[in-house]
Scaffold this motif. Structure first.
Motif, PDB file in Angstrom:
ATOM      1  N   UNK A  40       0.837  -1.200   0.000  1.00  0.00           N
ATOM      2  CA  UNK A  40       0.000   0.000   0.000  1.00  0.00           C
ATOM      3  C   UNK A  40       0.869   1.245   0.000  1.00  0.00           C
ATOM      4  N   UNK A  41       0.453   2.252  -0.808  1.00  0.00           N
ATOM      5  CA  UNK A  41       1.082   3.576  -0.809  1.00  0.00           C
ATOM      6  C   UNK A  41       0.014   4.593  -1.180  1.00  0.00           C
ATOM      7  N   UNK A  42       0.213   5.830  -0.730  1.00  0.00           N
ATOM      8  CA  UNK A  42      -0.758   6.880  -1.026  1.00  0.00           C
ATOM      9  C   UNK A  42      -0.611   7.341  -2.473  1.00  0.00           C
TER      10      UNK A  42
ATOM     11  N   UNK B 178      -0.586  10.254  -3.765  1.00  0.00           N
ATOM     12  CA  UNK B 178       0.294  11.417  -3.937  1.00  0.00           C
ATOM     13  C   UNK B 178       1.773  11.044  -3.870  1.00  0.00           C
ATOM     14  N   UNK B 179       2.097   9.954  -3.204  1.00  0.00           N
ATOM     15  CA  UNK B 179       3.490   9.510  -3.066  1.00  0.00           C
ATOM     16  C   UNK B 179       3.565   8.011  -3.344  1.00  0.00           C
ATOM     17  N   UNK B 180       3.402   7.611  -4.611  1.00  0.00           N
ATOM     18  CA  UNK B 180       3.418   6.168  -4.910  1.00  0.00           C
ATOM     19  C   UNK B 180       4.775   5.514  -4.674  1.00  0.00           C
ATOM     20  N   UNK B 181       5.838   6.334  -4.662  1.00  0.00           N
ATOM     21  CA  UNK B 181       7.164   5.761  -4.467  1.00  0.00           C
ATOM     22  C   UNK B 181       7.425   5.384  -3.005  1.00  0.00           C
ATOM     23  N   UNK B 182       6.631   5.942  -2.059  1.00  0.00           N
ATOM     24  CA  UNK B 182       6.811   5.675  -0.649  1.00  0.00           C
ATOM     25  C   UNK B 182       5.795   4.616  -0.209  1.00  0.00           C
ATOM     26  N   UNK B 183       6.255   3.411  -0.054  1.00  0.00           N
ATOM     27  CA  UNK B 183       5.375   2.311   0.324  1.00  0.00           C
ATOM     28  C   UNK B 183       5.179   2.309   1.839  1.00  0.00           C
ATOM     29  N   UNK B 184       3.913   2.368   2.265  1.00  0.00           N
ATOM     30  CA  UNK B 184       3.589   2.381   3.692  1.00  0.00           C
ATOM     31  C   UNK B 184       3.518   0.954   4.234  1.00  0.00           C
ATOM     32  N   UNK B 185       2.787   0.111   3.527  1.00  0.00           N
ATOM     33  CA  UNK B 185       2.681  -1.303   3.899  1.00  0.00           C
ATOM     34  C   UNK B 185       3.408  -2.107   2.824  1.00  0.00           C
ATOM     35  N   UNK B 186       4.437  -2.829   3.219  1.00  0.00           N
ATOM     36  CA  UNK B 186       5.307  -3.503   2.247  1.00  0.00           C
ATOM     37  C   UNK B 186       4.801  -4.906   1.905  1.00  0.00           C
TER      38      UNK B 186
END
Length: 211
Positions: free
Chosen positions: A178-180, A182-190
């Motif tokens: 999962x990533x937002x 606006x920031x697809x490069x920053x993965x929140x849930x890997x």
């Protein structure tokens, strides 16, 4: 009367220019106020939920100083936005009154010269007062209308699949990422996998415990 009409047109141009300048600057500070307020609220929530850690690490003074800076930014943005929005109406009244004075002075000169009659001045003053009040109301309403028209349309959801029936209430997460947007490069849930049975209550909690 051509001369009196020119005065009114110039007054309207000055009024519109002033309103555009003030409204533009006021909008900037209103947006900054909301942004800074969100930062402050997030910081308060984070510090409140982690109060034990803050107390143990003896970071009270540093956190208070950081909060003062954030709070000062909110205060400045709020002060400037309220000041600019507050002077708009008095400024419009001043410009309108200057227009009335100009119409009266030039109209009196034209009456004495015999170019127009006294009734023309009276009619112009009444029309100018009505026009300026309607102009201010229309400008305020127009901003709301254009803001509404500029809102992005909702995405087409007609292709979305319907909810399956009957629903069992059993959920399976299989290597979810999962990533937002606006920031697809920053993965929140890997890499998240979980099985939720019917009747279970499951929460995903981040490092701060906020949600």
């Amino acid at each position: 009367s051509l001369y009196l009409t020119v005065i009114v047109v110039v007054m309207v141009i000055v009024m519109k220019t002033a309103m555009s300048k003030i409204a533009g600057q006021s909008a900037v500070y209103f947006k900054r106020q909301q942004s800074d307020l969100g930062v402050v609220n997030g910081y308060i929530e984070e510090m409140y939920s982690g109060h034990d850690v803050v107390r143990i690490s003896r970071a009270n003074d540093r956190i208070k100083e950081t909060f003062r800076g954030m709070n000062r930014a909110v205060y400045e943005a709020n002060r400037k936005s309220q000041f600019l929005s507050g002077i708009m109406q008095p400024l419009m009244n001043v410009i309108g009154n200057l227009g009335y004075v100009a119409v009266c002075v030039l109209g009196a000169a034209l009456v004495m010269n015999g170019s127009i009659k006294f009734g023309v001045i009276t009619a112009f003053i009444l029309y100018v007062r009505l026009f300026t009040s309607q102009l201010q109301s229309a400008a305020a309403a127009g901003d709301r209308v254009f803001d509404f028209l500029q809102e992005p349309e909702l995405p087409d959801e007609s292709k979305n699949l319907p909810v399956p029936q009957p629903v069992r209430g059993e959920i399976e997460f299989d290597h979810v990422r999962f990533s937002y947007p606006d920031h697809p490069e920053k993965t929140i849930i890997h890499d998240f996998s979980a099985h939720v049975a019917p009747g279970q209550k499951v929460a995903i909690v981040g490092p701060t415990g906020a949600g």
